[in-house]
Design a protein around this motif. Structure first.
Motif, PDB file in Angstrom:
ATOM      1  N   ALA A 207      11.585  83.120 -50.209  1.00  0.00           N
ATOM      2  CA  ALA A 207      12.890  83.209 -50.882  1.00  0.00           C
ATOM      3  C   ALA A 207      14.008  83.336 -49.850  1.00  0.00           C
ATOM      4  O   ALA A 207      15.059  82.683 -49.969  1.00  0.00           O
ATOM      5  CB  ALA A 207      12.895  84.405 -51.831  1.00  0.00           C
ATOM      6  N   GLU A 208      13.763  84.143 -48.818  1.00  0.00           N
ATOM      7  CA  GLU A 208      14.800  84.353 -47.798  1.00  0.00           C
ATOM      8  C   GLU A 208      15.113  83.082 -47.011  1.00  0.00           C
ATOM      9  O   GLU A 208      16.246  82.868 -46.589  1.00  0.00           O
ATOM     10  CB  GLU A 208      14.369  85.477 -46.853  1.00  0.00           C
ATOM     11  N   LYS A 209      14.105  82.223 -46.834  1.00  0.00           N
ATOM     12  CA  LYS A 209      14.359  80.945 -46.152  1.00  0.00           C
ATOM     13  C   LYS A 209      15.400  80.113 -46.890  1.00  0.00           C
ATOM     14  O   LYS A 209      16.077  79.271 -46.298  1.00  0.00           O
ATOM     15  CB  LYS A 209      13.057  80.143 -46.054  1.00  0.00           C
ATOM     16  N   ARG A 210      15.521  80.362 -48.199  1.00  0.00           N
ATOM     17  CA  ARG A 210      16.456  79.599 -49.029  1.00  0.00           C
ATOM     18  C   ARG A 210      17.699  80.421 -49.361  1.00  0.00           C
ATOM     19  O   ARG A 210      18.429  80.101 -50.300  1.00  0.00           O
ATOM     20  CB  ARG A 210      15.740  79.151 -50.300  1.00  0.00           C
ATOM     21  N   GLY A 211      17.895  81.534 -48.645  1.00  0.00           N
ATOM     22  CA  GLY A 211      19.081  82.362 -48.863  1.00  0.00           C
ATOM     23  C   GLY A 211      18.991  83.242 -50.092  1.00  0.00           C
ATOM     24  O   GLY A 211      20.015  83.722 -50.597  1.00  0.00           O
ATOM     25  N   MET A 212      17.754  83.467 -50.585  1.00  0.00           N
ATOM     26  CA  MET A 212      17.589  84.277 -51.789  1.00  0.00           C
ATOM     27  C   MET A 212      16.723  85.493 -51.487  1.00  0.00           C
ATOM     28  O   MET A 212      16.217  85.670 -50.388  1.00  0.00           O
ATOM     29  CB  MET A 212      16.968  83.425 -52.897  1.00  0.00           C
ATOM     30  N   MET A 213      16.539  86.312 -52.503  1.00  0.00           N
ATOM     31  CA  MET A 213      15.865  87.591 -52.316  1.00  0.00           C
ATOM     32  C   MET A 213      15.061  87.914 -53.563  1.00  0.00           C
ATOM     33  O   MET A 213      15.508  87.680 -54.691  1.00  0.00           O
ATOM     34  CB  MET A 213      16.946  88.651 -52.062  1.00  0.00           C
ATOM     35  N   TYR A 214      13.811  88.412 -53.347  1.00  0.00           N
ATOM     36  CA  TYR A 214      13.033  88.982 -54.453  1.00  0.00           C
ATOM     37  C   TYR A 214      12.962  90.477 -54.181  1.00  0.00           C
ATOM     38  O   TYR A 214      12.212  90.928 -53.304  1.00  0.00           O
ATOM     39  CB  TYR A 214      11.640  88.353 -54.517  1.00  0.00           C
ATOM     40  N   PRO A 215      13.725  91.300 -54.890  1.00  0.00           N
ATOM     41  CA  PRO A 215      13.911  92.705 -54.495  1.00  0.00           C
ATOM     42  C   PRO A 215      12.698  93.624 -54.574  1.00  0.00           C
ATOM     43  O   PRO A 215      12.560  94.489 -53.695  1.00  0.00           O
ATOM     44  CB  PRO A 215      15.025  93.180 -55.439  1.00  0.00           C
ATOM     45  N   PRO A 216      11.806  93.564 -55.593  1.00  0.00           N
ATOM     46  CA  PRO A 216      10.726  94.568 -55.625  1.00  0.00           C
ATOM     47  C   PRO A 216       9.874  94.538 -54.349  1.00  0.00           C
ATOM     48  O   PRO A 216       9.334  93.493 -53.983  1.00  0.00           O
ATOM     49  CB  PRO A 216       9.902  94.144 -56.851  1.00  0.00           C
ATOM     50  N   ASP A 217       9.794  95.688 -53.677  1.00  0.00           N
ATOM     51  CA  ASP A 217       9.155  95.741 -52.358  1.00  0.00           C
ATOM     52  C   ASP A 217       8.284  96.987 -52.212  1.00  0.00           C
ATOM     53  O   ASP A 217       8.638  97.936 -51.506  1.00  0.00           O
ATOM     54  CB  ASP A 217      10.210  95.707 -51.251  1.00  0.00           C
ATOM     55  N   PRO A 218       7.134  97.053 -52.886  1.00  0.00           N
ATOM     56  CA  PRO A 218       6.273  98.229 -52.721  1.00  0.00           C
ATOM     57  C   PRO A 218       5.923  98.439 -51.249  1.00  0.00           C
ATOM     58  O   PRO A 218       5.936  97.498 -50.456  1.00  0.00           O
ATOM     59  CB  PRO A 218       5.028  97.865 -53.541  1.00  0.00           C
ATOM     60  N   ALA A 219       5.586  99.687 -50.909  1.00  0.00           N
ATOM     61  CA  ALA A 219       5.265  99.998 -49.514  1.00  0.00           C
ATOM     62  C   ALA A 219       4.116  99.134 -48.997  1.00  0.00           C
ATOM     63  O   ALA A 219       4.034  98.842 -47.810  1.00  0.00           O
ATOM     64  CB  ALA A 219       4.922 101.477 -49.382  1.00  0.00           C
ATOM     65  N   SER A 220       3.239  98.707 -49.901  1.00  0.00           N
ATOM     66  CA  SER A 220       2.103  97.870 -49.513  1.00  0.00           C
ATOM     67  C   SER A 220       2.446  96.379 -49.606  1.00  0.00           C
ATOM     68  O   SER A 220       1.538  95.551 -49.732  1.00  0.00           O
ATOM     69  CB  SER A 220       0.912  98.179 -50.431  1.00  0.00           C
ATOM     70  N   TRP A 221       3.725  96.035 -49.490  1.00  0.00           N
ATOM     71  CA  TRP A 221       4.158  94.660 -49.738  1.00  0.00           C
ATOM     72  C   TRP A 221       3.467  93.622 -48.840  1.00  0.00           C
ATOM     73  O   TRP A 221       3.364  92.459 -49.198  1.00  0.00           O
ATOM     74  CB  TRP A 221       5.672  94.548 -49.625  1.00  0.00           C
ATOM     75  N   ALA A 222       2.992  94.037 -47.690  1.00  0.00           N
ATOM     76  CA  ALA A 222       2.367  93.079 -46.767  1.00  0.00           C
ATOM     77  C   ALA A 222       0.999  92.630 -47.259  1.00  0.00           C
ATOM     78  O   ALA A 222       0.464  91.634 -46.753  1.00  0.00           O
ATOM     79  CB  ALA A 222       2.237  93.700 -45.379  1.00  0.00           C
ATOM     80  N   VAL A 223       0.409  93.347 -48.201  1.00  0.00           N
ATOM     81  CA  VAL A 223      -0.915  92.980 -48.732  1.00  0.00           C
ATOM     82  C   VAL A 223      -0.961  92.967 -50.258  1.00  0.00           C
ATOM     83  O   VAL A 223      -1.851  92.352 -50.843  1.00  0.00           O
ATOM     84  CB  VAL A 223      -2.016  93.919 -48.209  1.00  0.00           C
TER      85      VAL A 223
END
Length: 456
Positions: free
Chosen positions: A120-136
């Motif tokens: 999303a960020e590559k396209r200038g956008m954002m997906y806000p929900p970001d749990p602490a375990s977001w990398a997995v």
């Protein structure tokens, strides 16, 4: 489970995507909570139709089915406590589309949260929900638990970005809810109903989410406090000052020391609490907000305030918070990460209660908190092999929950109910709400085969 039923299930996905080897079953018997139970078979579907076919067999034979992704959930939602089938969705991991014009993305449930955010960020956008375990953590799991994260304070939780779902129901029928439009008020909101249902109503096989434009600028700050009460009081002062940070995180001394012991990031270990604050928005207003927050921190006796000068320093400040969970996990063999939430005005009172309860029972409890929204994660570390200690840990959990409710709080801010909170549901939900909840469960899953033994 009878061998002929196993063979029928294996035929649906093929032998390469099914296993009943004992060593594999152990792998899928637990998640990030403390309980475990082996399933009879684990299946790895790659299409909605395969999930539907699995459910038709399970429904016919009244076999329990537990869906799971990466198993990062902290309340035991993925533990197959009645055995049966585990449907692991990690191979359904495609980002099917990102529509920059409509601000939407469509993904399969096995997509990793961070991967969607990067795309999303590559396209200038954002997906806000970001749990602490977001990398997995997988998107299916975050929808099933209605996950939050540090940015919840300003941007909300997963349900606030859901537009539509495809779901395989208990009898194998396929349900499609919502759609791809940003506005949709047709009928009951089944999308929101299924979000947070922890796999008890159906298995999510496709997800449509809303994206938002990425903030043009952001600033990250860290403030250190000699007294933990000043630290928590500063949270209320920031919120009362009119600023809504994108994130406002708190770590107590126990957590700070754990991070330093494991990762040596240069955090001060002579303080009782640290706040990490992120502000974002338009550049022309950001400096004013930073000064506003800085004044609130000074007013509450912050010992030291660091304002990141560039992206590298920002990343260093955030690294401490991202490392906190893994660092605390290394302190003892087991950990329960609690999830009580109170009104922000009661944050200091709840921190006092957590500390007092832990000390009274001789249990080590660190405090991590999404402090800006009152969501505390008391980190209870112990050794489950010590039966006496484990009993005292359970007592600590049992005492924390009524205290949070008495302060106007809730059982769970973002981890869900699962096994961990199921015994306490009646403390918060009134009899009518419980009756309606059970009625909804019966409508979706009359044989009770979907993720049984959880909150309904």
């Amino acid at each position: 489970m009878l061998d002929e039923i196993k063979k029928e299930l294996v035929q649906i996905v093929g032998p390469d995507r099914a296993t009943d080897l004992p060593e594999h079953l152990v792998t899928y018997s637990y998640d990030a909570y403390t309980e475990e139970q082996r399933p009879d078979i684990v299946l790895f579907p790659i299409t909605t139709q395969e999930v539907s076919a699995i459910m038709k067999v399970a429904h016919r034979e009244a076999i329990s089915v537990t869906p799971r992704g990466a198993g990062t959930n902290l309340a035991g939602e993925s533990v197959p406590i009645r055995g049966g089938i585990v449907v692991c969705l990690t191979k359904m991991d495609r980002i099917l589309s990102i529509d920059a014009e409509s601000l939407t993305a469509t993904v399969e449930p096995g997509v990793i949260n961070l991967d969607l955010q990067r795309e999303a960020e590559k396209r200038g956008m954002m997906y806000p929900p970001d749990p602490a375990s977001w990398a997995v953590a997988t998107m299916g799991g975050t929808v099933a638990t209605n996950a939050g994260g540090p940015r919840t304070l300003k941007y909300g939780v997963t349900k606030d970005y859901l537009l539509g779902l495809t779901v395989a129901l208990a009898d194998g029928s396929i349900l499609r809810t919502g759609g791809r439009t940003l506005k949709n008020v047709t009928g009951y909101n089944l999308t929101t109903l299924i979000c947070g249902s922890e796999g008890t109503l159906g298995i999510i096989t496709e997800i449509v989410v809303r994206l938002i434009p990425k903030s043009p600028a952001s600033r990250t700050m860290r403030a250190d406090f000699k007294r933990l009460e000043d630290c928590s009081d500063a949270v209320a002062a920031i919120m009362a000052g009119g600023s809504v940070p994108a994130a406002l995180e708190l770590m107590d001394r126990f957590v700070v020391k754990a991070v330093e012991k494991s990762f040596n990031l240069g955090l001060p270990t002579d303080v009782e609490g640290i706040l990490l604050i992120q502000l974002d928005g338009a550049p022309e207003t950001l400096d004013r907000e930073v000064r506003q927050v800085e004044n609130a921190l000074i007013d509450k006796n912050a010992k030291n305030i660091i304002i990141a000068k560039d992206s590298a320093e920002t990343e260093r400040l955030w690294l401490a918070r991202r490392a906190a969970g893994p660092a605390v996990m290394r302190m003892r063999p087991n950990i329960i990460t609690e999830d009580v939430t109170v009104p922000v005005s009661q944050l200091t009172a709840m921190i006092r209660k957590v500390t007092e309860i832990g000390e009274r029972h001789g249990i080590q409890v660190g405090i991590l908190a999404h402090a800006g929204d009152g969501n505390l994660h008391p980190c209870i570390v112990f050794d489950k092999r010590d039966e006496d200690e484990y009993k005292r840990v359970q007592t600590v959990c049992e005492e924390l929950i009524p205290e949070a409710l008495a302060l106007g709080g809730t059982l769970s801010g973002e981890h869900g109910i699962g096994i961990a909170k199921a015994p306490f549901l009646r403390l918060e939900m009134d009899p009518v709400a419980l009756q309606i909840t059970q009625g909804i469960k019966n409508c979706f899953d009359p044989k009770g085969i979907l993720n049984p033994g959880k909150f309904v």
